[in-house]
Every structure is written in C-alpha cells, then in structure tokens.
Design an enzyme around this catalytic site. Sequence first.
Site, mmCIF file in Angstrom:
data_model
loop_
_atom_site.group_PDB
_atom_site.id
_atom_site.type_symbol
_atom_site.label_atom_id
_atom_site.label_comp_id
_atom_site.label_asym_id
_atom_site.label_seq_id
_atom_site.Cartn_x
_atom_site.Cartn_y
_atom_site.Cartn_z
ATOM 1 N N SER B 28 0.826 -1.208 0.000
ATOM 2 C CA SER B 28 0.000 0.000 0.000
ATOM 3 C C SER B 28 0.865 1.265 0.000
ATOM 4 O O SER B 28 0.370 2.361 -0.236
ATOM 5 C CB SER B 28 -0.911 0.003 1.223
ATOM 6 O OG SER B 28 -0.148 -0.035 2.413
ATOM 7 N N CYS B 29 2.147 1.101 0.283
ATOM 8 C CA CYS B 29 3.072 2.243 0.250
ATOM 9 C C CYS B 29 3.257 2.726 -1.187
ATOM 10 O O CYS B 29 2.959 2.009 -2.132
ATOM 11 C CB CYS B 29 4.436 1.838 0.793
ATOM 12 S SG CYS B 29 4.469 1.577 2.573
ATOM 13 N N ILE B 30 3.767 3.960 -1.305
ATOM 14 C CA ILE B 30 4.019 4.532 -2.622
ATOM 15 C C ILE B 30 5.504 4.826 -2.771
ATOM 16 O O ILE B 30 6.108 5.417 -1.874
ATOM 17 C CB ILE B 30 3.264 5.863 -2.815
ATOM 18 C CG1 ILE B 30 1.782 5.713 -2.488
ATOM 19 C CG2 ILE B 30 3.491 6.428 -4.222
ATOM 20 C CD1 ILE B 30 0.862 5.465 -3.627
ATOM 21 N N GLY B 94 0.672 1.691 -3.949
ATOM 22 C CA GLY B 94 -0.704 1.984 -3.532
ATOM 23 C C GLY B 94 -1.666 0.831 -3.761
ATOM 24 O O GLY B 94 -2.842 1.031 -4.040
#
Lengths: 199, 162
Positions: B28-30, B94
């Site tokens: 989910s990190c960018i 994401g």
Amino acid sequence: METNDKQINQMQLDLLGELGNIGSGNAATALSQILNKTVYLDVPNVELCNISEVGKSFGDPELKKTAVFFQTQQDVKGYVLLVFEDEDVKKISKIAAGGMEIDADSVMTEIGNIVAGSYIGALASMVEGKIDLTPPQIAHDMLGSLIDNIVSLICVVADELVIIKTKMTIGNETIPSFFILFLEDESLKKLLDYFNFEK
Amino acid sequence: MTNINVGMGEIKTSNTPNNILIAPGLGSCIGITMYDNIKKIAGMAHVVLPSAKETSGQVALLGKYADTAIPEMIAKMKELGAQTKDIEIKMVGGAQMFNLERGGNILNIGMRNILAVKTAIEKEKLKISASDTGGNKGRTLKLNVETGTVLVKILGQKEIEL
C-alpha cells in the site's frame, strides 16, 4: 507508541514475550491435534522495530511468501499475520491433507484460523477480555508488500512498532515461518496497564 | 552497480552514476521517483501514509507522509543542484493487499496514498509523467541514477520500464 518521548522498556518487551509464549503454546497444541504431528512454536521473539527497518527485519522483502491475515477486534485491537515460505505451504498442506487432494490455500487458511484463534484465545483469557478475529484472508506476494499495509495502520503516529515473532517446527520439518502480532498503540497501552506497567 | 535501499518513510537522493535507488516490495506504500535528466540527479521516497496531519506528535520522518515527503524531496533534489523545471516525477504502488476495515469503514490506505501523493505534487505545481498504481499486487521500484530508467517488477510478471 510516541517513542519520541517515551521508550518502551525491556521489562515491557519481556512481558509481551511471555504473553506470546502462552498464546503460542496453545496454538502448537491445537495444530498438533489436526496435523497429528509434534508441533513446536519457538519462544516468541519480541522486537521494537523502526519502520524504515521493518521490511528487512523479516528477510528479503522481495521474496514470494504466503500470508494469512486477520484483524483482532474488541478489547485488543491489532493484526495477526502468519507468513510461510511457498515450499513450506506445499509441505504443510501435504501433511494436513494426509494424501487427499486439497487446495493448499484452504488448508493454510484453516491452519491460520487454528493458530491465530488459540493464540488470541489465550491472550483474551489472560487479560480477562474479549477478542474477536475477523475471517482469514490469504495472499501470495512479496514479503514487503504483505507487511507494509499493516505497518502503515499501526504507525500512523509512531515511527516504531512492537512485533512478536514465532517460528514453528512440524514433525521433523523446521518451518521458518513467522507469526506476527502487531498491536495498535491503544491496545498495547491497555495490555501494559493491565499488568501494571507504566508505559 | 550499488543498490541503495529506500526503506519505509525514507527519502534518498543520489548523483552517483553507478547507484540504483530501490524500494523493494511496495504494497500500500508509494514509491515516488524524481529525476533531473540534465544534471543526472535522482531521488526516491517511500511514502507510508497520506498526511502528517493524522499525527499530533512531531514528525521525525518527513518521508513517511505524502504531504511532507514531496516538499522535502524537492528540497533534497535542489540541494544536489536539480532545477525544479527539469524534474520528472513517477509514482508506483498503492495496492490493496488485504481488505481492512475499522468501525465499519473500509480502509483503503493504498488508494488514499495515491490521492495524497497526487495532491501534494499538484500543490508544488508539478506533474506526474507516469504511474503504475492500485490493484492488489506488490511492486518493486528501481531508479537508475545514470540513465533515469524507472523499472517496476510485479511477481510472476516481466519487469517493465515506466
């Protein structure tokens, strides 16, 4: 945790380890019953980890792993993640299926349910509270990506998080898998308060 | 070639030609890349959450939140001599790895991160030239400092150039 002003101390980490120990003992018993094999879950290792290091603390973040995921609700809020090597998923599901053709994902989900259920059950009775688990979800992907979603939920404020890890051994097979319990800050405080520790 | 790991909440910049900036296993990190093609200056951020406003405490890791990471990243690029007008920006990640909810609300951190990064970049009057975001697969992001090539790898798929 707002670790900028208060650090969690070694005694508190030990307490969390002990809680984990009781939980994993229960889980090993339950797992041993369904697999009909001796199951050991190692003494849990409790770590305080900075988020920039968390990816690496579980091994190569790019390796493909299988993860079974739960949320814990009610009195202790957090997330449980069981992480297995793909090779071990095959081994475990073979043992569990006892020669039958069973979908490995269903086997792992069920095993996850038992392990997490007994772990959390032990935790709930220790704190004389109620803890529910959401239905399990399974995913196969890079280790880092399986973990970061949960880390982000835990670390809205803090840059550090408490991770409780356990490895397991089934029969003669050492399964270098992880049982990871991430606790939300408020629930961590509550746990420590319950045992009269100042956070 | 030397791989420089960009961990959660970190921002790294480099103008050393044989360096590769890498954010492995983004869920989910960018991962955000910035590249000045004239001066060969590269930057990468590994953003975890949408906004520093969610915390009342002091923000130690500016790279952790989209709204603090973007200005900080631009400042770091400039420190190495990059010109804002020459910076090309790409974003990756994401994803939604698991379905999460709290108090009946669906928590799609990945989607919120994507929107927050876009907003933060627009606020700087800059544009995203390419992106590979969303879905439910983890990604590894690499940026070659010498060439500015951005590579994205998803398990079981061929590495693609963005």
